[in-house]
Enzyme design. Structure first.
Site, PDB file in Angstrom:
ATOM      1  CG  ASP A  15      -1.769  -1.387   1.019  1.00  9.33           C
ATOM      2  OD1 ASP A  15      -2.117  -1.671   0.498  1.00  9.33           O
ATOM      3  OD2 ASP A  15      -2.181  -1.751   2.334  1.00  9.33           O
ATOM      4  CD  GLU A 173      -8.855  -2.036  -1.748  1.00 10.09           C
ATOM      5  OE1 GLU A 173      -9.449  -2.723  -0.279  1.00 10.09           O
ATOM      6  OE2 GLU A 173      -8.027  -3.492  -1.768  1.00 10.09           O
TER       7      GLU A 173
END
Length: 515
Positions: A15, A173
């Site tokens: 991420d 997301e």
């Protein structure tokens, strides 16, 4: 032509989010249930990265109780620089009442100190921050929605407003907003963070929309491809000092027989971006790519830590917390002394200090003075998936925990004096099928094909004793589940033990960037 090796930050560093300040780049990653939280890296060329520290480095910022589940904790941070301040916004998940949600911390310098958290009154995960021409701050979250917020108080001033939620795939997301010229571009990860992962993009004249999807979506996805890098997604954009554009994103390097296994977790990759007809374009994410601009290699941490510094280096992490009474560098100078806080690695609350495994082929070793303690070296994914070299009760043992099963697969009488515990991970020495017990080399009838072999050995003045060679697939995401990767380190579950040194080094080909 200079090239670089991907991933640029190997091992469990998922991420990624990046920002540039002048000629310096700063990047953060998810840390999940590990403390300290949110590792922060610096680079001068987007290829060579050095960890400066951790953003959430004190209990007042991050307090994860023992019942925080594995792969809970800190999700998907975003780093931005605005009005002379660094901002990091992130999500805390599963940390109990009053300690979950989205938080924002700031600092004048990336090395810190970082502020106490401001909790943002926006539900959702994967928060992003962007400022418009009026100086208003917009916070986007997975789902996807956006709200105008007050960064000083965390209060919502407008919204949340629905945004573009991708092309219709599951789990939209990781939204990231970037203003380029007169357009706002919204990057959205979708398809789930496994093999279906990808990134799509839309644009609008304002954060309020309306949003127009790119005609050539997805921006990147390796789903269904033969590429050696898989699960590509969760991307962030950055414009380099020379005007070129780049993306940082996560990916995995699966190995072994079908369905393949990745053991290092999701890693940080770098890929070039071009602009075509007002839209960003990316090609496949390759393991070797043409390098951006000039190279500025940064100093890497030494392969060996002799524990002579006044504080632990920033790459050392512990599950959920690291109480002051559980470790010391001053009790015995030149030693890391660990004190037991829990009686088993199979349950949260134990004392463990480790570092991410960052290379498919590597060697980790530690010199241990156990005395009457029960202590050792462990490579773990979580409390239900770990291999241990344990000293205690007059023996040194190879212990395996896989799901509900725990078994000692080998043991030897403990030799006198300090001893060196060694774990070697090798993709060249994949063991045959193991039947019901890892290390059982007599099982037949099942095709081999795990990602690697994990060898547990002890070095003494009399030589090397190999206790076990274990199938690495049981310490993979495909078996253990979750969002993390392997971490290897030192532990104690009874009494107090001193570690003279710890060393970690890749073996053979180095899978990270080199000058």
């Amino acid at each position: 032509m200079r090239t670089y090796d991907n991933p640029v930050i190997p091992g469990f560093h998922p991420d990624p989010s990046v920002c540039r300040v002048g000629e310096d780049y700063y990047l953060v990653c998810s840390s999940f249930e590990y403390f300290p939280g949110v590792p922060l890296f610096h680079s001068r060329d987007l290829v060579h990265w050095r960890q400066l520290g951790n953003v959430l480095d004190r209990p007042g910022q991050l307090a994860l109780p023992d019942d925080t589940p594995a792969s809970g904790g800190v999700y998907a941070p975003t780093i931005r620089h605005h009005d002379g301040l660094f901002h990091v916004v992130t999500t805390v998940v599963g940390a109990g009442d009053g300690a979950s949600g989205n938080l924002l911390v700031t600092a004048e310098r990336p090395e810190g100190p970082w502020s106490d958290p401001v909790w943002i009154d926006v539900p959702g995960i994967d928060p992003d921050l962007a400022w418009d021409e009026n100086g208003d701050c917009w916070c986007a979250v997975a789902g996807v929605s956006v709200a105008r917020i007050d960064t000083r108080t965390g209060k919502v001033l407008e919204g949340p407003l629905p945004m573009w939620s991708g092309t219709g795939l599951r789990d939209p997301e990781a939204p990231h907003l970037h203003r380029v010229g007169q357009w706002w571009y919204l990057l959205v990860a979708e398809g789930g963070t496994a093999l279906g992962h990808g990134v799509s993009v839309a644009r609008a004249r304002s954060p309020r929309g309306p949003w127009e999807p790119a005609p050539a979506n997805p921006l990147v996805s390796h789903r269904g491809s033969p590429e050696p890098v898989q699960c590509t997604g969760h991307a962030d954009l950055v414009r380099a000092a020379d005007g070129s554009w780049w993306a940082v994103l996560l990916g995995t390097r699966p190995r072994g027989w079908f369905p393949e296994f990745h053991v290092l977790g999701r890693e940080t990759f770098l890929a070039p971006v071009e602009w075509v007809d007002g839209w960003p374009r990316m090609g496949p994410v390759r393991e070797r790519e043409q390098a951006p601009g000039a190279w500025h290699p940064v100093e890497q941490p030494p392969a060996r830590d002799d524990f002579t510094a006044p504080a632990l280096a920033p790459h050392w992490i512990s599950p959920r917390s690291r109480p002051d009474g559980s470790w010391s560098l001053s009790e015995r100078p030149g030693r890391l002394t660990l004190t037991a806080t829990g009686g088993s690695l199979d349950r949260p609350g134990h004392t463990f200090v480790g570092r991410r495994q960052q290379h498919p082929d590597c060697r980790a070793a530690a010199r241990l003075e156990a005395g009457s303690a029960r202590a050792g070296l462990s490579v773990r994914v979580d409390e239900a998936h770990h291999y241990d070299l344990e000293v205690g009760g007059g023996t040194v043992s190879a212990v395996v925990r896989i799901g509900p099963l725990r078994q000692t697969v080998a043991e030897q009488p403990l030799p006198p004096g300090p001893l060196t515990l060694v774990m070697e991970m090798s993709t060249d020495r994949v063991p045959p099928p193991t039947g019901t017990v890892p290390g059982n080399r007599e099982a037949t009838g099942v095709r081999p094909g795990g990602p690697d072999a994990v060898t547990l050995s002890v070095e003494t003045s009399d030589g090397v004793v190999r206790l076990a060679e274990l199938d690495g697939r049981y310490l993979s995401t495909q078996v253990a589940g979750g969002f993390t990767g392997r971490v290897v380190g030192m532990y104690v579950t009874e009494g107090r033990a001193a570690f003279d040194w710890f060393e970690y080094a890749p073996v053979g080909r180095v899978d990270c960037a080199a000058p």
